[in-house]
Design a protein around this motif. Sequence first.
Motif, mmCIF file in Angstrom:
data_model
loop_
_atom_site.group_PDB
_atom_site.id
_atom_site.type_symbol
_atom_site.label_atom_id
_atom_site.label_comp_id
_atom_site.label_asym_id
_atom_site.label_seq_id
_atom_site.Cartn_x
_atom_site.Cartn_y
_atom_site.Cartn_z
ATOM 1 N N VAL A 141 12.650 -3.299 -2.635
ATOM 2 C CA VAL A 141 11.266 -2.821 -2.602
ATOM 3 C C VAL A 141 11.273 -1.388 -3.144
ATOM 4 O O VAL A 141 11.967 -0.533 -2.597
ATOM 5 N N ASP A 170 9.979 -5.082 -6.012
ATOM 6 C CA ASP A 170 8.599 -5.102 -5.509
ATOM 7 C C ASP A 170 7.979 -3.731 -5.765
ATOM 8 O O ASP A 170 8.417 -2.731 -5.192
ATOM 9 N N LYS A 190 -3.576 -1.610 -4.515
ATOM 10 C CA LYS A 190 -2.969 -0.322 -4.172
ATOM 11 C C LYS A 190 -3.167 0.639 -5.346
ATOM 12 O O LYS A 190 -4.283 1.083 -5.567
ATOM 13 N N ILE A 224 4.597 -3.290 -5.425
ATOM 14 C CA ILE A 224 3.203 -3.511 -4.999
ATOM 15 C C ILE A 224 2.508 -2.198 -4.657
ATOM 16 O O ILE A 224 1.342 -2.016 -4.986
ATOM 17 N N SER A 225 3.206 -1.267 -4.017
ATOM 18 C CA SER A 225 2.535 -0.004 -3.670
ATOM 19 C C SER A 225 3.025 1.176 -4.518
ATOM 20 O O SER A 225 2.811 2.330 -4.174
HETATM 21 C C1 PLP Z 1 1.098 -4.473 0.522
HETATM 22 C C2 PLP Z 1 2.496 -4.806 0.226
HETATM 23 C C3 PLP Z 1 2.973 -6.133 0.235
HETATM 24 C C4 PLP Z 1 2.144 -7.284 0.690
HETATM 25 O O1 PLP Z 1 1.125 -7.614 -0.162
HETATM 26 P P1 PLP Z 1 -0.113 -8.480 0.328
HETATM 27 O O2 PLP Z 1 -1.106 -8.186 -0.743
HETATM 28 O O3 PLP Z 1 -0.520 -7.988 1.685
HETATM 29 O O4 PLP Z 1 0.307 -9.900 0.350
HETATM 30 C C5 PLP Z 1 4.291 -6.345 -0.129
HETATM 31 N N1 PLP Z 1 5.109 -5.339 -0.466
HETATM 32 C C6 PLP Z 1 4.688 -4.070 -0.463
HETATM 33 C C7 PLP Z 1 5.658 -2.983 -0.836
HETATM 34 C C8 PLP Z 1 3.389 -3.767 -0.111
HETATM 35 O O5 PLP Z 1 2.983 -2.481 -0.098
#
Ligand code: PLP
Length: 398
Positions: A142, A173, A199, A175-176
């Motif tokens: 992550v 990952d 995000k 995502i953020s």
């Molecule tokens: C928010 C987040 C997720 C989860 O994503 P969802 O949209 O809630 O399914 C996974 N990994 C990270 C690092 C996140 O910040």
Amino acid sequence: MSRSAGRHFLQIPGPTNVPDRVLRAIDFPTMDHRGPEFAELGKSVLAGMKRVFKAPKGEVVIYPASGTGAWEAALVNTLSAGDLVVMAETGHFATLWKKLARRLGLEVEFLPGDWRHGADPDAIEKRLRADSEKRIKAVCVVHNETSTGVVSRIPEVRKAIDATGHPALFMVDTISSLASIDYRHDEWGADVTVAGSQKGLMLPPGLSFNCASQKALAASKSARLPRSYWAWDEMLANGKTGYFPYTPATNLLYGLREALKMLEEEGLDAVFARHQRHAEATRRAVRAWGLEVLALDAREFSGSLTAVLTPAGHDADRVRKTILEAFDMSLGTGLGKLAGKVFRIGHLGDFNDLALMGTLAGVEMGLALAGVPVKKEGVQAAMAYLAECRAAPARAAA
Ligand SMILES: *Cc1c(COP(=O)(O)O)cnc(C)c1O
């Protein structure tokens, strides 16, 4: 509930504040996703996302799903039942990705971490060296651990993998972190990068992304985990013409097109610098309050969010509740084993100096209201830093 006047402060580390321009862009009649106009929209957002991932050689897939869907997609497209995967325990989100991988029938080794540091490149190198049979099929990290505010050093992890010559795929990952913290899919040698809409991309929840390298695409040809909705092959075949194999989240794609335009108008480097500036101002506030930032290594401080430890005997969720009730501001809760111990200040997405100052003022007042003993000097410290950045940008950044 009575009405709160003014705008709610949504300072959780995602979903983030959706800019008006994006809201306006979403507020348009849904178009025929098989019609001639759609292709242009599809092609433009796929190309734009490639630029944000910095992946001219990669391929991008967009799902109508939250980030969790894209986590699953990354694994089912590239791996087979029983495959061994190494994941780094950076915090709550790494733990959830591990749980998902195990439910899919993968064998997961979770390299332990203390939730205050990023993935350890040396530990990953050591584990790969010990794998003389090359049983490990993927290493998953992550990038920005949203539960802790710690950033893993992806280029160093890549270097560690390369030092062993191990062929495992590298999945990240973001995502953020994507569009908030510097990230380079091609240059840093990621095989699958996972991202979400709500995000740094400043959109509502509901879209998520995979960016795949040529090596990941090759692995997908022989990977045997069952997949249909998440399968890359049909998504990529349709994507070449700007279409999707099933109904996409059309209105969110209007929003994505606008968000990409906004990121390009500001410039990604300026976006990253803005996040670093707000993160540094926040850390100065935390220290001036006499509190502790959860992240311990300065190389790993997050530009997206800051997790703040409350002193023993002071429940962080009570602080959050006080702040919500008094000032209509949401802060992130402590997740997993950090429940009650930390609150998280999100400073990512569509955000500026004065919005940060409002946020920190709310936290400073809320801490005092909740009876946490703090020095009322955090707002001052943050303000002084932001002013310094304006007066001498280069010196403040150094
Ligand atoms: C928010 C987040 C997720 C989860 O994503 P969802 O949209 O809630 O399914 C996974 N990994 C990270 C690092 C996140 O910040």
